[in-house]
Scaffold this motif. Structure first.
Motif, PDB file in Angstrom:
ATOM      1  N   GLN A 147       0.836  -1.202   0.000  1.00 52.92           N
ATOM      2  CA  GLN A 147       0.000   0.000   0.000  1.00 52.92           C
ATOM      3  C   GLN A 147       0.869   1.250   0.000  1.00 52.92           C
ATOM      4  N   VAL A 148       1.985   1.210   0.726  1.00 56.41           N
ATOM      5  CA  VAL A 148       2.901   2.352   0.722  1.00 56.41           C
ATOM      6  C   VAL A 148       3.437   2.586  -0.688  1.00 56.41           C
ATOM      7  N   ALA A 149       3.883   1.499  -1.346  1.00 52.74           N
ATOM      8  CA  ALA A 149       4.399   1.631  -2.715  1.00 52.74           C
ATOM      9  C   ALA A 149       3.317   2.112  -3.664  1.00 52.74           C
ATOM     10  N   GLY A 150       2.127   1.526  -3.537  1.00 48.08           N
ATOM     11  CA  GLY A 150       1.038   1.901  -4.440  1.00 48.08           C
ATOM     12  C   GLY A 150       0.584   3.330  -4.257  1.00 48.08           C
ATOM     13  N   VAL A 151       0.397   3.749  -2.993  1.00 51.89           N
ATOM     14  CA  VAL A 151      -0.060   5.124  -2.727  1.00 51.89           C
ATOM     15  C   VAL A 151       0.998   6.125  -3.173  1.00 51.89           C
ATOM     16  N   ALA A 152       2.269   5.814  -2.922  1.00 51.55           N
ATOM     17  CA  ALA A 152       3.341   6.723  -3.352  1.00 51.55           C
ATOM     18  C   ALA A 152       3.318   6.893  -4.863  1.00 51.55           C
ATOM     19  N   LEU A 153       3.106   5.782  -5.574  1.00 50.07           N
ATOM     20  CA  LEU A 153       3.097   5.853  -7.038  1.00 50.07           C
ATOM     21  C   LEU A 153       1.841   6.536  -7.559  1.00 50.07           C
ATOM     22  N   ASP A 386      -7.693  -5.949  -4.478  1.00 48.30           N
ATOM     23  CA  ASP A 386      -7.286  -6.418  -3.150  1.00 48.30           C
ATOM     24  C   ASP A 386      -8.122  -5.781  -2.046  1.00 48.30           C
ATOM     25  N   ASN A 387      -9.208  -5.090  -2.425  1.00 48.96           N
ATOM     26  CA  ASN A 387     -10.135  -4.461  -1.471  1.00 48.96           C
ATOM     27  C   ASN A 387      -9.499  -3.307  -0.708  1.00 48.96           C
ATOM     28  N   PHE A 388      -8.579  -2.578  -1.353  1.00 42.68           N
ATOM     29  CA  PHE A 388      -7.976  -1.419  -0.706  1.00 42.68           C
ATOM     30  C   PHE A 388      -8.429  -0.101  -1.336  1.00 42.68           C
ATOM     31  N   MET A 389      -9.190  -0.167  -2.407  1.00 46.51           N
ATOM     32  CA  MET A 389      -9.765   1.031  -3.010  1.00 46.51           C
ATOM     33  C   MET A 389     -11.177   0.688  -3.464  1.00 46.51           C
ATOM     34  N   PRO A 390     -12.027   1.683  -3.717  1.00 47.28           N
ATOM     35  CA  PRO A 390     -13.402   1.397  -4.139  1.00 47.28           C
ATOM     36  C   PRO A 390     -13.457   0.461  -5.346  1.00 47.28           C
ATOM     37  N   ARG A 504      -8.281   1.119   6.439  1.00 46.47           N
ATOM     38  CA  ARG A 504      -9.635   1.160   7.008  1.00 46.47           C
ATOM     39  C   ARG A 504     -10.665   0.682   5.990  1.00 46.47           C
ATOM     40  N   LEU A 505     -10.506   1.098   4.749  1.00 41.41           N
ATOM     41  CA  LEU A 505     -11.425   0.656   3.708  1.00 41.41           C
ATOM     42  C   LEU A 505     -11.341  -0.858   3.516  1.00 41.41           C
ATOM     43  N   ASN A 506     -10.112  -1.389   3.539  1.00 42.06           N
ATOM     44  CA  ASN A 506      -9.936  -2.832   3.407  1.00 42.06           C
ATOM     45  C   ASN A 506     -10.606  -3.573   4.554  1.00 42.06           C
TER      46      ASN A 506
END
Length: 799
Positions: A147-153, A386-390, A504-506
């Motif tokens: 998630q850190v890598a994805g959000v940063a990108l 992966d259920n981390f975004m809508p 939290r969304l996940n």
């Protein structure tokens, strides 16, 4: 007339009985024409015809087009990276040293670029289906670091849109200063234009944006080649310094290797130039968009991209140092435009070449944002999977692209531009922190991958990725520390906040999935209750209520009641009188006192009393008027939603909302089916996706069209499987398919079968058997089948 026509369907019939019907059918039912909504018709005009899902495998790119789509961000950064290096040194008063240091700093950045290119070649080979930082980090370090890598990108992709468009408009204003006051308006317009191009589809956007990319590359090489020749022969002159708006040159402050410049200042300039190597990861994120063999084509394209960027970046820095191109405080004119003017001179041909380069620079900088539009939606879909975004970000839209991701990116890019005033200088400090964070995690993940899997030549790959991870971390540390107070703190702060939000969304998605899966088996095993009561809520007697009553009768309940909550005695008396006058006394109208006017509470108490015996299933039907114009909705309450919410916690209670669309009914005389011997009229189905996706040239010549086939005779029909119904395993085994050609559809039933080899949604086949009718529809029972085309087996989506 409308109200009476609706009520005659239920009038005089006791609850739970079916009305006697006399219906004469013609041999062929005409197909109803379905009009498309106005919004959808406009959508087709703007974006083109919808693409069938079967076209997805054809929406891939060859290497030349893929280079334009995925490398435009990386290639374009050479247009402003040199200027950012010079700006840092000039702002500190080291103008004379700047021209001596810009080329060595550029060379150091090219070393980083070289190892990043080699590292991502390893990544593409190890993850040929999708090798971005998110997937690599997830597979090797787990979901939280991913998630850190994805959000940063993702954050960096948003900034890429803003930086690229702002720099492109700056280049345009450098050629045409009269446009400078309209900088922000042009920024927003270009973002909207690129979003529109991407919404039209991957191939469409590739075709649209390929020409500007190659136009810029050609013009850059012409300028660099001509400039180096002029330098070699001694005819390349320096530009004037000390002009209004320029940074001052300053005075020499020392000798030595760094000419008096502190190591920290050199690192700060290095950090500003680090924007040049962003975008390297774009190709590894977009491997599935390449033609097969995708991984090989992606690696080849990556090498070409690196070679182009390295050559143009070092060439521009070298010429800038020789002609002494000084940055301006307001960023106009840009350094690249100054170099071009001095290289080409003031002749008419030189001015034309200058304008061509400025046009190419403007287009490549603006279209560099296209790299983000190509990768951001795909990366967001991985997060959503992966259920981390809508989950809406997983849905492919009208043209087989992730439309929601494209629209979100466009909106976020516009907001960023408005917040920073479209200034490249204000955006650059925010830039590159996120991308080097993802670089570091991705390359460290690949190093672990080599150690874990020990594939052939794993030691060589380990060395390459380890060096890439170390260099990326060093650059990240330099950028974060040198640019922290200038704006990098915003990204350092936002990334953990966004990661917390995604976690939290996940958690919410996982809790929801656990509850649904845990209760599914238990609810399916609950025995059917003995009694069924249907309650139709009635406010006033109108067409909406009549439609709801007509539908309620089709449920054949044991007890059917109309229920009115008494909020106004006068209104209740009028309703009772009208109910009796229209002959509806056979349907009980239950009047319930509601002195506190809490209809939702009254409905809850009523339903609780109905299901209290533990043997009754209750269905509450709520008529609801739907309005054509949106502003009409403001004039009416939406009490149905509060009632449904109140009843949601009652066991064995089901709430159904029956909409009545105002303005959609055209009064006409009742029509029955034609009498025997009447002329047969066949209405073709609406043009569009269903008929356009069937290639009739592949169908057998002996087939007959479904709409005109004779009944009770052995015939052959052919078409595509549009729908399937599989009986539950606990029931009677049967497979029912809807087979459609260009004229109509037929139900094909295979009794005693739960599946038929090769028959699935999208299968094109011919069936031979005796045609008849089943439940009023054209049908064929247990026919002989011939498979013509079978779609590929569905595979689980990559998350």
């Amino acid at each position: 007339m409308l109200l009476e026509r609706e009520l005659t369907r239920t009038e005089g019939e006791p609850a739970g009985t079916a009305a006697p019907r006399t219906r004469t059918r013609t041999r062929h039912q005409p197909t109803r024409h379905l009009d498309e909504p106005t919004a959808y018709r406009w959508k087709r005009r703007l974006l083109g015809e919808p693409l069938h899902t079967e076209r997805l495998e054809h929406e891939t790119l060859g290497k030349p087009t893929a280079l334009a789509v995925f490398a435009s961000d990386c290639i374009s950064s050479c247009a402003y990276a040199t200027e950012e290096i010079l700006r840092v040194l000039f702002m500190a008063g080291f103008g004379f040293a700047a021209f001596s240091l810009v080329t060595p700093i550029t060379a150091a950045l090219l070393v980083v670029l070289f190892f990043l290119i080699l590292s991502y070649r390893q990544t593409i080979k190890a993850y040929p289906s999708a090798g971005g930082a998110y997937i690599v980090t997830r597979d090797n370090f787990g979901l939280l670091p991913a998630q850190v890598a994805g959000v940063a990108l993702l954050t960096d992709y948003i900034l890429t849109v803003a930086v690229s468009v702002a720099a492109g408009v700056t280049a345009l204003a450098s050629a045409f200063p009269v446009l400078e006051p309209y900088h922000l308006y042009l920024d927003v317009a270009f973002v909207a234009l690129i979003a529109w191009g991407n919404l039209r589809g991957t191939k469409e956007s590739g075709k649209l944006f390929a020409v500007p990319t190659y136009f810029f590359v050609v013009n850059m090489f012409v300028m660099l080649g001509y400039g180096i020749v002029r330098f070699a022969v001694g005819s390349l002159h320096r530009g004037a310094t000390g002009q209004a708006g320029m940074y001052p040159m300053g005075q020499p402050k020392g000798d030595g290797l760094l000419l008096g410049v502190s190591a920290l200042l050199v690192l700060k300039a290095f950090a500003s130039g680090g924007a040049a190597v962003t975008g390297v990861e774009a190709i590894s994120n977009g491997v599935p968009a390449f033609r097969k063999p995708a991984w090989k084509n992606a690696r080849d394209t990556l090498m070409v991209m690196g070679a182009l960027l390295g050559t143009m970046f070092i060439g521009l820095s070298f010429l800038a140092s020789k002609v002494h191109a000084v940055p301006y405080r307001d960023e106009v004119p840009s350094v690249i435009s100054q170099v071009a003017k001095l290289v080409y001179g003031t002749s008419p041909v030189g001015h034309l070449l200058f304008l061509l380069l400025q046009a190419g620079t403007m287009m490549i900088l603006v279209l560099a944002a296209n790299t983000s539009f190509a990768d951001f939606p795909r990366l967001a879909s991985f997060h959503a999977g992966d259920n981390f975004m809508p989950r809406q970000l997983q849905v492919r839209g009208h043209r087989l692209v992730f439309s929601n991701g494209i629209i979100f990116l466009a909106g976020a890019g516009i907001v960023t531009l408005l917040a920073t005033g479209g200034s490249v200088g204000r955006l650059i400090p925010l830039y590159a922190v996120g991308v080097f964070t993802s670089f570091t995690l991705s390359q460290a993940g690949m190093a672990k991958h080599h150690i874990t899997h020990r594939e052939p030549q794993w030691r060589r790959g380990l060395v390459i990725n380890a060096i890439g991870a170390i260099l990326s971390f060093v650059v990240l540390a330099i950028i974060a520390s040198m640019k922290f107070m200038e704006g990098a703190w915003v990204i350092v702060l936002l990334v953990p906040i966004f990661v917390f939000g995604l976690m939290r969304l996940n958690k919410a998605y996982e809790t929801e999935a656990t509850e649904l899966h845990a209760n599914a088996a238990a609810l399916a095993a609950v025995p059917t209750l003995r009694s069924h009561t249907v309650l139709v809520l009635v406010d006033q007697l109108d067409a909406a209520v009549a439609r709801a009553m007509q539908y309620a009768r089709t449920l054949t309940p044991d007890d059917l009641r109309a229920v009115h909550f008494d909020l106004d005695p006068w209104k209740t008396r009028e309703l009772t009188t009208e109910w009796t006058q229209l002959g509806l006394s056979r349907f009980p109208l239950e009047i319930i006192e509601c002195p506190d006017r809490r209809v939702a509470r009254g409905a809850l108490e009523l339903v609780s009393d109905v299901v209290d015996d533990g043997a009754t299933e209750a269905t509450v039907i709520i008529p609801r008027r739907e309005y054509v114009k949106r502003w009409h909705r403001l004039l009416h309450d939406r009490s149905s939603s509060s009632i449904a919410a109140a009843l949601g916690s009652v066991p064995h209670c089901n709430v159904m909302v029956i909409p009545y669309h105002l303005g959609s009914f055209t009064p006409s005389a009742p029509t029955g089916d034609a009498s025997p011997g009447a002329a047969v009229t066949v209405t073709a189905p609406r043009p569009g996706l269903r008929s356009a996706s069937l290639d009739t040239s592949r169908l057998p010549a002996e087939r007959v069209q479904i709409a005109t086939m004779p009944m009770r005779q052995r015939v052959t029909v052919a078409g595509k499987v549009r729908a399937m119904r599989v009986q539950p395993w606990a029931g009677n085994p049967a497979l029912e398919c809807s087979l459609a050609d260009e004229t109509g559809s037929i139900d094909v039933l295979f009794l005693g079968r739960r599946e038929v080899g090769g028959v699935r949604l999208g299968t094109v086949m011919a069936v031979t058997g005796v045609a008849g009718r089943h439940h009023g529809r054209r049908a064929m029972l247990n026919p002989a089948i011939t498979l013509i085309a079978t779609p590929p087996e569905p595979t689980a989506p990559m998350h």
